[in-house]
Design a protein around this motif. Structure first.
Motif, PDB file in Angstrom:
ATOM      1  N   UNK A 111      15.574  48.378  50.534  1.00  0.00           N
ATOM      2  CA  UNK A 111      14.112  48.401  50.494  1.00  0.00           C
ATOM      3  C   UNK A 111      13.545  47.071  49.990  1.00  0.00           C
ATOM      4  N   UNK A 112      14.148  46.526  48.951  1.00  0.00           N
ATOM      5  CA  UNK A 112      13.659  45.262  48.388  1.00  0.00           C
ATOM      6  C   UNK A 112      13.857  44.109  49.362  1.00  0.00           C
ATOM      7  N   UNK A 124      21.960  53.186  42.067  1.00  0.00           N
ATOM      8  CA  UNK A 124      20.747  52.370  41.933  1.00  0.00           C
ATOM      9  C   UNK A 124      20.733  51.290  43.010  1.00  0.00           C
ATOM     10  N   UNK A 125      21.859  50.651  43.230  1.00  0.00           N
ATOM     11  CA  UNK A 125      21.943  49.601  44.247  1.00  0.00           C
ATOM     12  C   UNK A 125      21.648  50.175  45.631  1.00  0.00           C
ATOM     13  N   UNK A 126      22.235  51.316  45.932  1.00  0.00           N
ATOM     14  CA  UNK A 126      22.016  51.956  47.235  1.00  0.00           C
ATOM     15  C   UNK A 126      20.539  52.293  47.448  1.00  0.00           C
ATOM     16  N   UNK A 149      10.360  38.086  45.722  1.00  0.00           N
ATOM     17  CA  UNK A 149      11.706  37.567  45.483  1.00  0.00           C
ATOM     18  C   UNK A 149      12.028  37.552  43.998  1.00  0.00           C
ATOM     19  N   UNK A 150      11.059  37.129  43.194  1.00  0.00           N
ATOM     20  CA  UNK A 150      11.271  37.086  41.751  1.00  0.00           C
ATOM     21  C   UNK A 150      11.436  38.498  41.180  1.00  0.00           C
ATOM     22  N   UNK A 151      10.649  39.436  41.676  1.00  0.00           N
ATOM     23  CA  UNK A 151      10.749  40.822  41.221  1.00  0.00           C
ATOM     24  C   UNK A 151      12.101  41.433  41.605  1.00  0.00           C
ATOM     25  N   UNK A 152      12.598  41.076  42.777  1.00  0.00           N
ATOM     26  CA  UNK A 152      13.908  41.551  43.234  1.00  0.00           C
ATOM     27  C   UNK A 152      15.003  41.099  42.271  1.00  0.00           C
TER      28      UNK A 152
END
Length: 232
Positions: A181-182, A174-176, A202-205
């Motif tokens: 992209x984020x 998931x991290x990869x 930023x908040x969504x990230x």
């Protein structure tokens, strides 16, 4: 005015214990026994006790009279509380950064994202991945240029480090898939000086990190041992 104290063994003990926690050697929830630590670090129990108090102020250690000191737990409540506060801070940092970012700073941010992308492709160690990831966010707060905001981030940074390290090690696919992209999306919005959109991004990230951590808690393997045999 009194003379400043020299840096003592308590700070040295705190640094060694912090390093072991943030490298994942001593896992979340592990007990931190003064006698064991004093022996392994070759310092007095008093120095260890003071060092643990410093780490408690950092948010990495909790101490209870009937249980002693231990590394903070990784629970859904802990994750939600830390990342809710982090989300508010990152939103403000990104909003401010959009009005202050320079081409040179954008190049630095992009460089960190590129390095993170390469590191993910090379299956780099989790500690190095996290160094690049947090380095990006450290720079974002630096660009935001608000001392108190940066101080609030630093007060939260150690728990975030520990939580993110756990996420990378146990939720790596998931991290990869999402991390680069984020980060790139945020840099693009900063480049266009779209403050509101950058703040929301930023908040969504942060929210995505929170959700990923909470989702993995019930399925991650439990730790074995307290890791103190590797603390030197």
């Amino acid at each position: 005015m009194r003379r400043a104290r020299r840096r003592g063994l308590a700070h040295e003990a705190a640094d060694r214990i912090r390093e072991s926690i943030l490298q994942g050697t001593v896992p979340p929830g592990a007990p931190l026994r003064e006698v064991d630590l004093a022996t392994r670090l070759d310092v007095s129990r008093g120095s260890v006790r003071e060092g643990l108090a410093l780490l408690e102020r950092d948010g990495l250690v909790v101490s209870e009279w009937h249980r002693g000191a231990r590394v903070i737990e990784l629970t859904p409540t802990d994750v939600d509380e830390v990342y809710t506060v982090r989300g508010a801070l990152e939103r403000l940092a990104a909003h401010r950064a959009a009005a202050r970012v320079t081409d040179a700073r954008l190049a630095e941010l992009s460089g960190l994202v590129d390095a993170l992308d390469r590191a993910l492709s090379d299956d780099t160690d989790a500690v190095e991945l996290l160094r690049l990831d947090l380095g990006f966010h450290d720079l974002l707060y630096e660009i935001a240029a608000n001392t108190r905001l940066a101080g609030a981030w630093q007060a939260l940074r150690s728990p975030v480090h520990l939580f993110q390290l756990t996420r990378i090690r146990h939720c790596h696919p998931h991290y990869r898939r999402d991390s680069v992209e984020e980060h790139r999306a945020l840099v693009d919005l900063l480049r266009r000086r779209e403050a509101d959109a950058a703040a929301a991004c930023a908040e969504a990230h942060v929210a995505a990190s929170r959700d990923a951590l909470i989702a993995m808690l019930d399925t991650r393997p439990s730790g074995t041992g307290d890791g103190l045999d590797r603390l030197t």
